[in-house]
Write a protein that holds these residues in place. Structure first.
Motif, PDB file in Angstrom:
ATOM      1  N   UNK A 129       0.860  -1.180   0.000  1.00 17.22           N
ATOM      2  CA  UNK A 129       0.000   0.000   0.000  1.00 17.22           C
ATOM      3  C   UNK A 129       0.894   1.226   0.000  1.00 17.22           C
ATOM      4  N   UNK A 130       0.916   1.934  -1.134  1.00 19.18           N
ATOM      5  CA  UNK A 130       1.796   3.089  -1.272  1.00 19.18           C
ATOM      6  C   UNK A 130       0.999   4.267  -1.812  1.00 19.18           C
ATOM      7  N   UNK A 172       5.859  -3.848   0.466  1.00 22.92           N
ATOM      8  CA  UNK A 172       5.431  -5.170   0.027  1.00 22.92           C
ATOM      9  C   UNK A 172       6.372  -5.774  -0.998  1.00 22.92           C
ATOM     10  N   UNK A 173       5.965  -6.880  -1.635  1.00 24.50           N
ATOM     11  CA  UNK A 173       6.802  -7.516  -2.661  1.00 24.50           C
ATOM     12  C   UNK A 173       6.736  -6.721  -3.960  1.00 24.50           C
ATOM     13  N   UNK A 174       7.845  -6.128  -4.366  1.00 27.62           N
ATOM     14  CA  UNK A 174       7.830  -5.252  -5.540  1.00 27.62           C
ATOM     15  C   UNK A 174       9.170  -5.290  -6.254  1.00 27.62           C
ATOM     16  N   UNK A 203      -2.066  -9.523  -8.025  1.00 25.69           N
ATOM     17  CA  UNK A 203      -1.078  -8.447  -7.993  1.00 25.69           C
ATOM     18  C   UNK A 203      -0.777  -8.064  -9.429  1.00 25.69           C
ATOM     19  N   UNK A 204      -1.455  -7.044  -9.889  1.00 21.39           N
ATOM     20  CA  UNK A 204      -1.374  -6.638 -11.296  1.00 21.39           C
ATOM     21  C   UNK A 204      -1.295  -5.121 -11.342  1.00 21.39           C
ATOM     22  N   UNK A 205      -0.277  -4.551 -10.703  1.00 17.54           N
ATOM     23  CA  UNK A 205      -0.277  -3.113 -10.479  1.00 17.54           C
ATOM     24  C   UNK A 205      -0.040  -2.306 -11.742  1.00 17.54           C
ATOM     25  N   UNK A 206       0.797  -2.794 -12.655  1.00 19.34           N
ATOM     26  CA  UNK A 206       0.996  -2.048 -13.909  1.00 19.34           C
ATOM     27  C   UNK A 206      -0.321  -1.911 -14.661  1.00 19.34           C
ATOM     28  N   UNK A 207      -1.091  -2.995 -14.675  1.00 18.75           N
ATOM     29  CA  UNK A 207      -2.388  -2.968 -15.345  1.00 18.75           C
ATOM     30  C   UNK A 207      -3.352  -2.026 -14.624  1.00 18.75           C
ATOM     31  N   UNK A 208      -3.367  -2.056 -13.298  1.00 25.09           N
ATOM     32  CA  UNK A 208      -4.294  -1.219 -12.538  1.00 25.09           C
ATOM     33  C   UNK A 208      -3.985   0.265 -12.733  1.00 25.09           C
TER      34      UNK A 208
END
Length: 361
Positions: free
Chosen positions: A104-105, A119-121, A279-284
């Motif tokens: 959470x950033x 988190x895992x990044x 975990x699909x942050x680039x897409x989000x």
């Protein structure tokens, strides 16, 4: 014709057998299991679940194995399987405010209640090949902090408390289900977000990048990016209340965008929104940027002709299964079509040649 059909069928059977042999690879190397793919290729599994519109890590891993790592083919397999499943009912909207966050950033506030949780990044890795992985060495255990505690508020709520960000209207209307009904235009925001959630990540990434480079006048900050588990609840008519049927991992992104105001709205910030399985942050993030770009009309902004602002263009071309089908169908037999065009070209050339000879005389 019958002989040709039999010959074609035999060739197809042989192609399938060859495909299975290529999928297996060198038999002296241990076969990769579905569990290994699920546990060690989690980001690929997440993409297949998101764009396949089915949350099932085991099935997504199986599809990746069957597709030899071709994620779009795996997504196709998942979508095809999904159509065979019975539908028992609909879940309630998930409450991301109660998310147990693993990551959470915020890029807008340094100090937020609940803190910044990296988190895992890959964000802080050096992008150097780690040859220790080729040696199959043990992975050092991470120094884990406290497990996810109480739910943390959304960062945009701080802006909302001062009236500095446009409030999102609430509605009890049930949105159309894009997985059961064909896309119809014009599409409201709920339907647009559904389409973006299962859109091709690469296509969406390109569109989002274009908005950052000026093709939509869309300057955004990541107000918050959070990844974690949320409960899924379903109403049970016989019981008269909702029960929790499981948990899913999702990625949610809210962007904070500049907005100069309009005739009816004061200067304030506006939002872009993205919510994706796993975990699909680039897409989000890409989803949030494109969502905001397509909101130009409802916000009374100017359409500068940017691709990401063209809702019909975006929604009609973002689905990788439709795009793949139309693209790859041209490699299948088109003998009759080509022969007709070949004859037409020959006829036109003959006519042009005859006309040239008449002019010469």
């Amino acid at each position: 014709m019958y002989v040709a059909v039999k010959g074609g069928a035999r060739a197809i059977d042989n192609a399938h057998a060859w495909l299975a042999e290529e999928r297996r690879g060198d038999r002296t190397v241990p076969e990769m299991t579905v569990a290994q793919i699920r546990e060690q290729m989690g980001l690929a599994v997440n993409r297949v679940m998101a764009e396949g519109s089915l949350y099932d890590p085991d099935l997504a891993a199986l599809a990746i194995k069957q597709a030899r790592g071709d994620l779009i083919e795996a997504i196709f397999l998942i979508r095809a399987y999904r159509t065979t499943l019975p539908r028992f009912g609909g879940a309630q909207p998930i409450d991301t405010g109660n998310m147990a966050c693993d990551r959470r950033i915020s890029a807008t506030f340094k100090d937020v209640p609940g803190g910044q949780v990296l988190g895992p990044t890959f964000d802080y890795t050096h992008r150097l090949l780690d040859f220790m992985l080729a040696a199959d060495g043990d992975v050092p255990e991470a120094a884990m902090g406290d497990p996810a505690g109480d739910p943390v508020p959304h960062v945009t709520e701080f802006l909302n408390s001062e009236g500095l960000i446009q409030p999102e209207p609430e509605s009890d209307a049930v949105p159309r289900d894009l997985t059961r009904e064909p896309l119809e235009l014009p599409a409201d925001r709920a339907l647009r977000l559904q389409s973006l959630a299962r859109a091709d990540e690469g296509f969406l990434l390109g569109l989002a990048y274009s908005t950052q480079r000026g093709y939509a006048r869309n300057h955004a900050f990541v107000g918050e990016l959070r990844i974690g588990s949320v409960a899924v609840e379903m109403d049970i008519p016989d019981l008269g209340f909702a029960i929790e049927i499981g948990e899913i991992t999702v990625t949610e992104c809210e962007t904070v965008n500049q907005f100069t105001g309009s005739k009816t709205e004061p200067p304030q910030f506006t939002r872009g929104y993205g919510l994706v399985f796993g975990q699909t942050e680039r897409k989000a993030i890409a989803m949030a940027l494109v969502d905001r770009a397509m909101r130009w009309e409802e916000l009374g902004e100017e359409n500068v002709g940017a691709p990401a602002q063209d809702t019909e263009f975006v929604l009609s071309h973002c689905d990788n299964i439709q795009a793949t089908g139309f693209l790859e169908h041209i490699k299948l037999p088109h003998y009759v079509d080509f022969q007709s065009e070949l004859e037409l070209i020959r006829k036109l050339r003959a006519q042009a040649k005859a006309a040239g000879q008449e002019d010469a005389t």
